[in-house]
Design a protein around this motif. Structure first.
Motif, PDB file in Angstrom:
ATOM      1  N   ASP A  67       0.839  -1.200   0.000  1.00 37.39           N
ATOM      2  CA  ASP A  67       0.000   0.000   0.000  1.00 37.39           C
ATOM      3  C   ASP A  67       0.875   1.252   0.000  1.00 37.39           C
ATOM      4  O   ASP A  67       2.100   1.181   0.168  1.00 37.39           O
ATOM      5  CB  ASP A  67      -0.969   0.003   1.174  1.00 37.39           C
ATOM      6  CG  ASP A  67      -0.275   0.084   2.528  1.00 37.39           C
ATOM      7  OD1 ASP A  67       0.974   0.133   2.565  1.00 37.39           O
ATOM      8  OD2 ASP A  67      -0.967   0.099   3.547  1.00 37.39           O
ATOM      9  N   GLU A  68       0.260   2.402  -0.206  1.00 33.39           N
ATOM     10  CA  GLU A  68       0.973   3.667  -0.231  1.00 33.39           C
ATOM     11  C   GLU A  68       0.070   4.750   0.352  1.00 33.39           C
ATOM     12  O   GLU A  68      -1.163   4.622   0.349  1.00 33.39           O
ATOM     13  CB  GLU A  68       1.383   4.039  -1.655  1.00 33.39           C
ATOM     14  CG  GLU A  68       0.214   4.183  -2.621  1.00 33.39           C
ATOM     15  CD  GLU A  68       0.680   4.573  -4.023  1.00 33.39           C
ATOM     16  OE1 GLU A  68       1.620   5.383  -4.126  1.00 33.39           O
ATOM     17  OE2 GLU A  68       0.083   4.087  -5.003  1.00 33.39           O
ATOM     18  N   ARG A  98      -1.650  11.597  -0.689  1.00 34.32           N
ATOM     19  CA  ARG A  98      -1.110  12.933  -0.464  1.00 34.32           C
ATOM     20  C   ARG A  98      -2.106  13.960  -0.988  1.00 34.32           C
ATOM     21  O   ARG A  98      -2.927  13.666  -1.854  1.00 34.32           O
ATOM     22  CB  ARG A  98       0.242  13.107  -1.158  1.00 34.32           C
ATOM     23  CG  ARG A  98       1.301  12.117  -0.709  1.00 34.32           C
ATOM     24  CD  ARG A  98       2.653  12.471  -1.306  1.00 34.32           C
ATOM     25  NE  ARG A  98       3.205  13.685  -0.715  1.00 34.32           N
ATOM     26  CZ  ARG A  98       4.201  14.395  -1.238  1.00 34.32           C
ATOM     27  NH1 ARG A  98       4.731  14.023  -2.400  1.00 34.32           N
ATOM     28  NH2 ARG A  98       4.657  15.469  -0.636  1.00 34.32           N
ATOM     29  N   PRO A 118      -2.954   8.928  -4.618  1.00 33.05           N
ATOM     30  CA  PRO A 118      -1.827   8.076  -4.234  1.00 33.05           C
ATOM     31  C   PRO A 118      -0.493   8.778  -4.498  1.00 33.05           C
ATOM     32  O   PRO A 118      -0.345   9.513  -5.481  1.00 33.05           O
ATOM     33  CB  PRO A 118      -1.993   6.849  -5.135  1.00 33.05           C
ATOM     34  CG  PRO A 118      -3.444   6.833  -5.502  1.00 33.05           C
ATOM     35  CD  PRO A 118      -3.844   8.268  -5.593  1.00 33.05           C
ATOM     36  N   ALA A 119       0.456   8.557  -3.628  1.00 36.23           N
ATOM     37  CA  ALA A 119       1.766   9.204  -3.769  1.00 36.23           C
ATOM     38  C   ALA A 119       2.406   8.913  -5.118  1.00 36.23           C
ATOM     39  O   ALA A 119       3.109   9.759  -5.684  1.00 36.23           O
ATOM     40  CB  ALA A 119       2.684   8.750  -2.630  1.00 36.23           C
ATOM     41  N   SER A 120       2.138   7.736  -5.683  1.00 38.78           N
ATOM     42  CA  SER A 120       2.745   7.362  -6.963  1.00 38.78           C
ATOM     43  C   SER A 120       2.269   8.247  -8.105  1.00 38.78           C
ATOM     44  O   SER A 120       2.946   8.360  -9.127  1.00 38.78           O
ATOM     45  CB  SER A 120       2.459   5.896  -7.285  1.00 38.78           C
ATOM     46  OG  SER A 120       1.069   5.645  -7.336  1.00 38.78           O
ATOM     47  N   GLU A 178       4.846  10.848  -8.884  1.00 40.01           N
ATOM     48  CA  GLU A 178       6.179  10.408  -9.297  1.00 40.01           C
ATOM     49  C   GLU A 178       6.396  10.549 -10.801  1.00 40.01           C
ATOM     50  O   GLU A 178       7.517  10.626 -11.263  1.00 40.01           O
ATOM     51  CB  GLU A 178       6.383   8.938  -8.912  1.00 40.01           C
ATOM     52  CG  GLU A 178       6.325   8.668  -7.421  1.00 40.01           C
ATOM     53  CD  GLU A 178       6.359   7.178  -7.131  1.00 40.01           C
ATOM     54  OE1 GLU A 178       6.344   6.381  -8.114  1.00 40.01           O
ATOM     55  OE2 GLU A 178       6.394   6.799  -5.954  1.00 40.01           O
ATOM     56  N   ASP A 190       1.620  16.731   2.788  1.00 37.96           N
ATOM     57  CA  ASP A 190       1.461  15.441   3.451  1.00 37.96           C
ATOM     58  C   ASP A 190       0.399  15.544   4.530  1.00 37.96           C
ATOM     59  O   ASP A 190       0.155  16.622   5.095  1.00 37.96           O
ATOM     60  CB  ASP A 190       2.787  14.999   4.065  1.00 37.96           C
ATOM     61  CG  ASP A 190       3.828  14.678   3.013  1.00 37.96           C
ATOM     62  OD1 ASP A 190       3.501  13.924   2.077  1.00 37.96           O
ATOM     63  OD2 ASP A 190       4.957  15.202   3.106  1.00 37.96           O
ATOM     64  N   ARG A 218      -4.548   5.114   3.379  1.00 36.52           N
ATOM     65  CA  ARG A 218      -3.683   4.274   2.554  1.00 36.52           C
ATOM     66  C   ARG A 218      -4.462   3.772   1.332  1.00 36.52           C
ATOM     67  O   ARG A 218      -5.670   3.571   1.378  1.00 36.52           O
ATOM     68  CB  ARG A 218      -3.167   3.078   3.347  1.00 36.52           C
ATOM     69  CG  ARG A 218      -2.583   3.406   4.709  1.00 36.52           C
ATOM     70  CD  ARG A 218      -1.270   4.151   4.629  1.00 36.52           C
ATOM     71  NE  ARG A 218      -0.196   3.372   4.022  1.00 36.52           N
ATOM     72  CZ  ARG A 218       1.061   3.789   3.979  1.00 36.52           C
ATOM     73  NH1 ARG A 218       1.407   4.977   4.505  1.00 36.52           N
ATOM     74  NH2 ARG A 218       2.011   3.051   3.424  1.00 36.52           N
ATOM     75  N   ARG A 272      -4.250   0.788  -1.818  1.00 31.69           N
ATOM     76  CA  ARG A 272      -3.588  -0.481  -2.154  1.00 31.69           C
ATOM     77  C   ARG A 272      -4.118  -1.015  -3.490  1.00 31.69           C
ATOM     78  O   ARG A 272      -5.334  -1.097  -3.705  1.00 31.69           O
ATOM     79  CB  ARG A 272      -3.833  -1.528  -1.067  1.00 31.69           C
ATOM     80  CG  ARG A 272      -3.105  -2.855  -1.317  1.00 31.69           C
ATOM     81  CD  ARG A 272      -3.555  -3.930  -0.349  1.00 31.69           C
ATOM     82  NE  ARG A 272      -3.242  -3.594   1.020  1.00 31.69           N
ATOM     83  CZ  ARG A 272      -2.069  -3.831   1.612  1.00 31.69           C
ATOM     84  NH1 ARG A 272      -1.089  -4.402   0.927  1.00 31.69           N
ATOM     85  NH2 ARG A 272      -1.880  -3.507   2.868  1.00 31.69           N
TER      86      ARG A 272
END
Length: 286
Positions: free
Chosen positions: A161-162, A165, A239-241, A244, A254, A260, A262
């Motif tokens: 999971d992540e 944000r 999600p934080a991803s 990216e 944050d 979370r 997943r």
């Protein structure tokens, strides 16, 4: 009588619909129809009867389906045994996902293709419900999806999971800070579409924080969310991803106690193809 014709015929028989059968095989509907017509012409028999809802098998078609399924099963078994000799160096693997759950998937598929250049990859995007239906129908080998609840009749492998944000305009006062979720009360939200796990997670978190977000936009594509945020049309919990990957420049904050998110890998209960199992091992690293 060709193997491809039997495969197309069996798909139409299974789906009772030419268009849905073509979609499951990743071919065009005219190409599939042409092969079925050629098979009927060779046999001198009508295999399907058109109805208002699609097609149904004729008595001859029902008899042929019994033989076709046996032949296709034998061929699949033979290919699987040969793949064990060749180290699964060829074949086709079919993948499904939603736009929201795919940020890391293209890079993973590209890396898999680099290692296995003779395995053909087919990728299809759809809604969460469509992705689950594709796996349940055996139309794809593996799906990448965030789940609201475990679907019936599928194998599910949870991934790491992540945190979520807060995505805000780059010049927003919250950018680069750590905040409590209730500090977003009253701000317009960009939410994922109804029926998605991400939306459910965000709504549950905001309700626990004592407010319900105003969803001015319902969007699942990460790049679109970032564009809307950059232009000041709302904030989002993502999600934080999602942050990216390259895309419109935005700021992020944050959360002190972040919800979370997943992803899971879904495969048919009967199992994936040899090439599908190989890809499944790679995607477990997502």
């Amino acid at each position: 009588m060709e193997l491809r014709q039997l495969e197309y015929f069996a798909a139409v028989a299974r789906h009772r619909h030419f268009t849905r059968a073509a979609e499951s095989l990743y071919v065009t509907q005219p190409a599939l129809s042409q092969q079925v017509r050629r098979l009927e012409a060779e046999l001198g028999l009508a295999l399907f009867r058109r109805t208002s809802k699609g097609v149904e098998l004729t008595p001859a078609g029902a008899d042929l389906l019994v033989h076709a399924e046996k032949i296709l099963a034998e061929v699949a078994q033979a290919r699987a045994e040969m793949d064990r000799h060749t180290g699964v160096s060829r074949g086709v693997v079919r993948v499904a996902t939603t736009a929201a759950d795919a940020p890391r998937l293209p890079a993973a598929l590209a890396a898999f293709h680099g290692d296995h250049p003779h395995i053909q990859i087919a990728l299809r995007q759809g809604s969460a419900a469509e992705v689950v239906a594709l796996v349940q129908a055996g139309a794809v080998d593996v799906a990448v999806l965030a789940l609201t609840e475990p679907p019936a009749g599928l194998e599910v492998v949870p991934l790491a999971d992540e945190p979520l944000r807060v995505v805000v305009p780059v010049d927003d006062e919250l950018a680069g800070t750590t905040i409590a979720l209730d500090q977003l009360r009253g701000r317009p939200f960009i939410l994922a579409e109804p029926g998605t796990a991400l939306r459910d997670t965000v709504l549950q978190a905001t309700q626990e924080a004592g407010f319900s977000p105003l969803p001015l936009f319902e969007v699942g594509d990460p790049a679109t969310v970032r564009f809307l945020v950059r232009e000041g049309l709302g904030v989002g919990l993502v999600p934080a991803s999602w942050l990216e990957r390259p895309g419109p420049v935005v700021g992020a904050a944050d959360l002190a106690d972040p919800p979370r998110h997943r992803l899971s890998l879904l495969t048919p209960s009967a199992g994936a193809s040899p090439a599908g199992r190989l890809l499944l091992e790679r995607l477990a690293e997502l």
